[in-house]
Design a protein around this motif. Structure first.
Motif, PDB file in Angstrom:
ATOM      1  N   TRP B 190      38.036  47.256  34.060  1.00 14.89           N
ATOM      2  CA  TRP B 190      38.488  47.461  32.904  1.00 14.89           C
ATOM      3  C   TRP B 190      39.744  46.500  32.092  1.00 14.89           C
ATOM      4  CZ3 TRP B 190      34.344  48.757  29.373  1.00 14.89           C
ATOM      5  CH2 TRP B 190      32.261  48.924  30.343  1.00 14.89           C
ATOM      6  N   TRP B 191      40.674  46.113  32.940  1.00 16.25           N
ATOM      7  CA  TRP B 191      41.661  45.914  32.404  1.00 16.25           C
ATOM      8  C   TRP B 191      41.630  44.678  31.314  1.00 16.25           C
ATOM      9  CZ3 TRP B 191      46.513  47.841  31.176  1.00 16.25           C
ATOM     10  CH2 TRP B 191      47.858  47.161  30.836  1.00 16.25           C
ATOM     11  N   TRP B 192      41.287  43.966  31.717  1.00 19.47           N
ATOM     12  CA  TRP B 192      41.240  42.675  31.153  1.00 19.47           C
ATOM     13  C   TRP B 192      40.430  42.703  29.679  1.00 19.47           C
ATOM     14  CZ3 TRP B 192      45.150  39.123  31.577  1.00 19.47           C
ATOM     15  CH2 TRP B 192      45.849  39.515  32.867  1.00 19.47           C
ATOM     16  N   PRO B 193      39.532  43.034  30.409  1.00 21.87           N
ATOM     17  CA  PRO B 193      38.477  43.203  28.640  1.00 21.87           C
ATOM     18  C   PRO B 193      39.126  44.657  27.728  1.00 21.87           C
ATOM     19  CG  PRO B 193      36.904  43.738  30.648  1.00 21.87           C
ATOM     20  CD  PRO B 193      39.005  42.933  31.332  1.00 21.87           C
ATOM     21  N   SER B 194      39.839  45.260  28.449  1.00 19.98           N
ATOM     22  CA  SER B 194      40.528  45.875  26.740  1.00 19.98           C
ATOM     23  C   SER B 194      41.512  45.036  26.279  1.00 19.98           C
ATOM     24  CB  SER B 194      41.201  47.175  28.145  1.00 19.98           C
ATOM     25  OG  SER B 194      40.665  47.831  28.370  1.00 19.98           O
ATOM     26  N   LEU B 195      42.271  44.008  27.078  1.00 21.11           N
ATOM     27  CA  LEU B 195      43.531  43.405  26.719  1.00 21.11           C
ATOM     28  C   LEU B 195      43.085  42.744  25.156  1.00 21.11           C
ATOM     29  CD1 LEU B 195      46.176  42.835  29.627  1.00 21.11           C
ATOM     30  CD2 LEU B 195      46.335  44.521  28.010  1.00 21.11           C
ATOM     31  N   MET B 196      41.962  41.973  25.651  1.00 24.77           N
ATOM     32  CA  MET B 196      40.663  41.305  24.660  1.00 24.77           C
ATOM     33  C   MET B 196      40.375  42.204  23.317  1.00 24.77           C
ATOM     34  SD  MET B 196      38.631  39.505  27.545  1.00 24.77           S
ATOM     35  CE  MET B 196      39.074  38.635  28.740  1.00 24.77           C
ATOM     36  N   MET B 197      40.422  43.486  23.248  1.00 25.35           N
ATOM     37  CA  MET B 197      40.078  44.729  22.581  1.00 25.35           C
ATOM     38  C   MET B 197      40.790  44.159  21.258  1.00 25.35           C
ATOM     39  SD  MET B 197      38.991  47.446  23.653  1.00 25.35           S
ATOM     40  CE  MET B 197      38.706  48.641  22.066  1.00 25.35           C
ATOM     41  N   PHE B 198      42.166  43.690  21.949  1.00 20.37           N
ATOM     42  CA  PHE B 198      42.952  43.227  20.575  1.00 20.37           C
ATOM     43  C   PHE B 198      42.757  41.735  19.935  1.00 20.37           C
ATOM     44  CE2 PHE B 198      45.329  46.289  23.511  1.00 20.37           C
ATOM     45  CZ  PHE B 198      45.497  46.659  22.244  1.00 20.37           C
ATOM     46  N   GLY B 199      41.505  40.959  20.412  1.00 22.56           N
ATOM     47  CA  GLY B 199      40.989  40.056  19.631  1.00 22.56           C
ATOM     48  C   GLY B 199      42.161  38.599  20.320  1.00 22.56           C
ATOM     49  N   PRO B 200      41.784  37.225  19.519  1.00 24.74           N
ATOM     50  CA  PRO B 200      42.436  36.232  20.074  1.00 24.74           C
ATOM     51  C   PRO B 200      43.902  36.655  19.577  1.00 24.74           C
ATOM     52  CG  PRO B 200      40.535  35.026  18.147  1.00 24.74           C
ATOM     53  CD  PRO B 200      40.600  37.351  18.465  1.00 24.74           C
ATOM     54  N   ARG B 201      44.806  35.597  20.198  1.00 18.73           N
ATOM     55  CA  ARG B 201      46.324  34.901  19.724  1.00 18.73           C
ATOM     56  C   ARG B 201      45.857  34.617  18.742  1.00 18.73           C
ATOM     57  NH1 ARG B 201      47.196  32.068  25.190  1.00 18.73           N
ATOM     58  NH2 ARG B 201      45.596  31.207  23.994  1.00 18.73           N
ATOM     59  N   ASP B 202      47.204  35.364  18.138  1.00 22.77           N
ATOM     60  CA  ASP B 202      47.878  35.250  16.199  1.00 22.77           C
ATOM     61  C   ASP B 202      47.184  33.671  15.904  1.00 22.77           C
ATOM     62  OD1 ASP B 202      48.084  37.985  16.559  1.00 22.77           O
ATOM     63  OD2 ASP B 202      50.701  37.834  16.862  1.00 22.77           O
ATOM     64  N   ALA B 203      47.744  32.836  16.777  1.00 25.74           N
ATOM     65  CA  ALA B 203      47.535  31.658  16.079  1.00 25.74           C
ATOM     66  C   ALA B 203      46.272  30.995  16.314  1.00 25.74           C
ATOM     67  CB  ALA B 203      48.487  30.588  17.364  1.00 25.74           C
ATOM     68  N   ILE B 262      46.021  35.884  29.759  1.00 23.83           N
ATOM     69  CA  ILE B 262      44.314  36.317  29.489  1.00 23.83           C
ATOM     70  C   ILE B 262      43.426  35.165  29.809  1.00 23.83           C
ATOM     71  CG2 ILE B 262      42.534  37.211  27.867  1.00 23.83           C
ATOM     72  CD1 ILE B 262      44.984  38.978  26.603  1.00 23.83           C
ATOM     73  N   ASP B 263      42.468  35.266  29.450  1.00 22.13           N
ATOM     74  CA  ASP B 263      41.229  34.320  30.630  1.00 22.13           C
ATOM     75  C   ASP B 263      40.298  33.998  28.959  1.00 22.13           C
ATOM     76  OD1 ASP B 263      38.689  32.754  30.159  1.00 22.13           O
ATOM     77  OD2 ASP B 263      38.165  33.925  32.671  1.00 22.13           O
ATOM     78  N   TRP B 264      40.466  33.219  28.128  1.00 16.77           N
ATOM     79  CA  TRP B 264      39.455  33.284  26.761  1.00 16.77           C
ATOM     80  C   TRP B 264      38.530  33.028  26.717  1.00 16.77           C
ATOM     81  CZ3 TRP B 264      41.580  36.974  23.504  1.00 16.77           C
ATOM     82  CH2 TRP B 264      42.966  37.075  23.621  1.00 16.77           C
ATOM     83  N   ASP B 265      38.220  31.889  28.085  1.00 17.16           N
ATOM     84  CA  ASP B 265      37.013  31.834  27.626  1.00 17.16           C
ATOM     85  C   ASP B 265      36.623  32.254  28.596  1.00 17.16           C
ATOM     86  OD1 ASP B 265      35.259  29.768  28.418  1.00 17.16           O
ATOM     87  OD2 ASP B 265      35.027  29.886  30.323  1.00 17.16           O
ATOM     88  N   GLU B 266      36.249  32.940  29.045  1.00 19.86           N
ATOM     89  CA  GLU B 266      35.469  34.805  29.214  1.00 19.86           C
ATOM     90  C   GLU B 266      35.565  35.442  27.978  1.00 19.86           C
ATOM     91  OE1 GLU B 266      36.882  37.251  32.362  1.00 19.86           O
ATOM     92  OE2 GLU B 266      36.166  39.294  31.274  1.00 19.86           O
ATOM     93  N   VAL B 271      31.722  37.024  23.179  1.00 22.04           N
ATOM     94  CA  VAL B 271      31.516  37.160  21.871  1.00 22.04           C
ATOM     95  C   VAL B 271      30.759  36.313  21.000  1.00 22.04           C
ATOM     96  CG1 VAL B 271      33.102  37.024  19.545  1.00 22.04           C
ATOM     97  CG2 VAL B 271      34.278  37.527  21.270  1.00 22.04           C
ATOM     98  N   ASN B 272      30.132  35.682  21.579  1.00 17.44           N
ATOM     99  CA  ASN B 272      29.118  34.449  21.448  1.00 17.44           C
ATOM    100  C   ASN B 272      27.809  34.650  22.032  1.00 17.44           C
ATOM    101  OD1 ASN B 272      30.829  32.948  19.716  1.00 17.44           O
ATOM    102  ND2 ASN B 272      30.731  32.167  21.299  1.00 17.44           N
ATOM    103  N   GLY B 273      27.528  35.962  22.583  1.00 13.08           N
ATOM    104  CA  GLY B 273      26.795  36.720  23.244  1.00 13.08           C
ATOM    105  C   GLY B 273      26.460  36.633  25.084  1.00 13.08           C
ATOM    106  N   ASN B 274      27.255  35.778  25.575  1.00 13.40           N
ATOM    107  CA  ASN B 274      26.691  35.012  26.796  1.00 13.40           C
ATOM    108  C   ASN B 274      27.293  36.775  28.479  1.00 13.40           C
ATOM    109  OD1 ASN B 274      25.257  33.590  25.339  1.00 13.40           O
ATOM    110  ND2 ASN B 274      27.174  32.087  25.955  1.00 13.40           N
ATOM    111  N   GLY B 275      27.502  37.418  27.503  1.00 13.26           N
ATOM    112  CA  GLY B 275      28.452  39.057  27.989  1.00 13.26           C
ATOM    113  C   GLY B 275      27.354  39.082  29.187  1.00 13.26           C
ATOM    114  N   GLN B 276      27.260  40.790  30.325  1.00 15.90           N
ATOM    115  CA  GLN B 276      26.420  41.216  30.830  1.00 15.90           C
ATOM    116  C   GLN B 276      25.539  41.276  30.092  1.00 15.90           C
ATOM    117  OE1 GLN B 276      27.813  42.244  35.052  1.00 15.90           O
ATOM    118  NE2 GLN B 276      25.860  43.435  35.464  1.00 15.90           N
ATOM    119  N   CYS B 277      25.804  42.431  29.472  1.00 17.19           N
ATOM    120  CA  CYS B 277      25.028  43.307  28.897  1.00 17.19           C
ATOM    121  C   CYS B 277      24.856  43.230  27.060  1.00 17.19           C
ATOM    122  CB  CYS B 277      25.740  45.088  28.792  1.00 17.19           C
ATOM    123  SG  CYS B 277      25.834  45.101  30.583  1.00 17.19           S
TER     124      CYS B 277
END
Lengths: 251, 315
Positions: B190-203, B262-266, B271-277
């Motif tokens: 859950w660590w990395w997905p939690s960091l992704m919750m804040f959204g993409p990098r500001d740039a 962070i693995d932005w590809d993941e 986001v685009n619908g290809n997560g496990q669930c």
């Protein structure tokens, strides 16, 4: 154990609430609307609250390191004392509501009697639970009327659910030897009185819901003696999973 | 008043830190942005019920079961008031539900990860609710009044959930080696997905600049993410489990923790619908919606019949 009969009576009371609460908890997040989802979860929460009160008391009587959790999760299937009606699955929302309504119609007069139990703890639990059960009955009665006197489809589904569940109702009224003993000691409820009140409620609501009471004979079931439906094993495999897979741990 | 002066007045209100209320004039884009954001937030609460609901029937004790039921019920309640806040902007709850089911509206991607063990319930409370709170505390001061007020109430409950989640983790970490292993495994997943919750990098965040200007957001994604990491690392130390990032270390100069890539590809895949669930979550909501149709119809039909009876009686 000195109070073996009282202990088993508490299991009967607690197991009905627990298995019904479990069935409702399966629906959490899957209800037909957010409002019904919240309401059904609320009923489940109330029922589990009652379970905890009954089982904490039962654990005290049992001694030998028994806890509410060992009683809830670590019995074998034959040692559960609930009636079969509460095990019936969430086939559709009509089954959920009819099951709830039939149980509530019995639960309210049951608790009304238990409030006057000679056993102070049972009387206190009943006094707290009665407010909840009355709310549950109001909720399920209203939905019986909405579904029965709603659309043609809802009427048919609700009548079908009633046809399926009604024959199981009688087990709740049928006095087992433990219930007889508890009644005679002034601890337990008189199920003949409970039955009269329950049937009066059912007749009134069913009529208003434009449904009819099925003429089928009572189903021969003996959940109170621990002979359950085939659903029960699956319920227990969920309910007991953690305690069985990771025994003797604190959570 | 012409558009230009309405806009000026609106911008002045925002600049003065006043809240915007439903009856106030607002630019169309401000309204749309809010519908998008509030409904997305509501959907996240609703979809978020599923991964946690997955463990209700298997909770390890009565106390935990009751707490989890109450928590998932709170989320339904949050969904309810967020949908109501969005409705003040001229969209109905049914429309929003349809947007969720069609995939037009998004929800937080974190809920597209599976809950595999009981420890995941602890990790979600600790990390996911922890990350959500950081976002939400900021939103209690957001410019749109109904949203800000909904957030005040939600934040109180969320911080209770977060403490509850952390307490589950603490119990596991103070338990047997098997329990501690469950906790570590949950943190790993859950660590990395939690960091992704804040959204993409500001740039790379398309909405940040406008959202900051309109005081919808008051901190950027990267600032919030850093804040979360700084708070969470010492909590992991107390638990005695290891955050799965070898580059995570204190930077004296910055006064913050440095952390790995962070693995932005993941992130974008999910986001685009290809997560496990992704498919399972929407399928579950679709099923509940479809199977609930006759119930909702019956409620409407019954209410109409009752109304007709009342009118007949009074006629």
């Amino acid at each position: 154990m000195k109070d073996q009969s009282l202990y088993e009576y508490l299991l009967m009371l607690g197991d009905n609430s627990m298995i019904l609460g479990h069935r409702l908890s399966e629906l959490c997040g899957h209800g037909p609307s957010l409002e019904t989802d919240i309401a059904l979860t609320n009923i489940s929460l109330d029922l589990f609250g009652q379970v905890r009160s009954y089982f904490q008391y039962a654990a005290e009587l049992k001694g030998d390191e028994a806890t509410e959790d060992s009683i809830a999760f670590l019995r074998f299937d034959r040692d559960y004392r609930n009636s079969i009606i509460v095990e019936q699955p969430n086939t559709d929302f009509a089954h959920v509501i009819v099951r709830q309504f039939l149980f509530d119609s019995y639960h309210v007069p049951l608790l009304e009697q238990l409030m006057h139990s000679e056993d102070e703890t049972i009387a206190a639990i009943a006094a707290k639970s009665i407010k909840e059960a009355k709310y549950h009955l109001r909720f399920s009665s209203e939905w019986m009327k909405r579904l029965g006197d709603g659309t043609e489809e809802s009427h048919q589904r609700t009548q079908a659910a009633l046809n399926h569940l009604y024959p199981y109702l009688h087990e709740l009224y049928h006095e087992s030897p433990i219930e007889k003993e508890m009644k005679e000691q002034g601890i337990g409820a008189d199920l003949s009185v409970v039955k009269d009140h329950s049937l009066a409620t059912i007749n009134e609501v069913i009529a208003e819901a434009t449904l009819s009471i099925p003429e089928s004979e009572p189903r021969m079931v003996r959940g109170k003696q621990g002979i359950h439906s085939e659903h029960m094993g699956f319920i227990l495999s969920d309910l007991q999973f953690m305690q069985r897979a990771y025994p003797n741990m604190q959570w | 008043m012409d558009i230009k002066s309405l806009e000026d007045r609106f911008e002045a209100k925002i600049a003065a830190g006043e809240s915007i209320e439903p009856k106030d004039w607002m630019p169309e884009k401000y309204r749309k942005t809010h519908i998008r954001q509030i409904s997305q937030h509501a959907h996240s609460e609703i979809v978020g019920m599923l991964p946690e609901g997955n463990w209700i029937t298997r909770a390890p004790s009565l106390r935990r079961k009751v707490a989890l039921l109450a928590k998932v019920q709170d989320e339904a309640g949050h969904g309810l008031y967020l949908y109501s806040a969005a409705e003040t902007l001229g969209i109905s709850r049914d429309e929003m539900t349809e947007q969720l089911l069609s995939g037009k509206a998004k929800y937080s991607s974190i809920f597209n990860y599976p809950t595999l063990t009981w420890a995941d319930i602890g990790a979600i409370g600790w990390l996911v609710d922890g990350a959500a709170i950081i976002n939400q505390v900021m939103l209690t001061r957001t410019s749109y009044g109904p949203y800000a007020r909904a957030m005040v109430r939600i934040c109180k409950e969320e911080s209770f959930h977060q403490r509850q989640g952390y307490e589950i983790m603490l119990t596991l970490c103070n338990g047997t080696p098997e329990q501690k292993a469950l906790a570590q495994d949950a943190l790993n997943r859950w660590w990395w997905p939690s960091l992704m919750m804040f959204g993409p990098r500001d740039a790379e965040s398309p909405h940040t600049e406008q959202s900051m200007k309109w005081k919808i957001k008051r901190k950027t994604n990267d600032e919030l993410r850093q804040q979360f990491i700084d708070i969470t690392k010492p909590q992991a130390d107390i638990l005695g489990i290891t955050i799965p990032d070898p580059d995570l270390k204190w930077n004296e100069e910055r006064g913050h923790y440095d952390f790995g890539d962070i693995d932005w590809d993941e992130f974008w895949q999910v986001v685009n619908g290809n997560g496990q669930c992704n498919k399972d979550r929407i399928a579950a909501k679709q099923k509940a919606w479809d199977e609930g149709a006759w119930v909702r119809d019956a409620a409407v039909a019954h209410a109409e019949k009752k109304e007709q009876k009342k009118q007949k009686l009074s006629a």
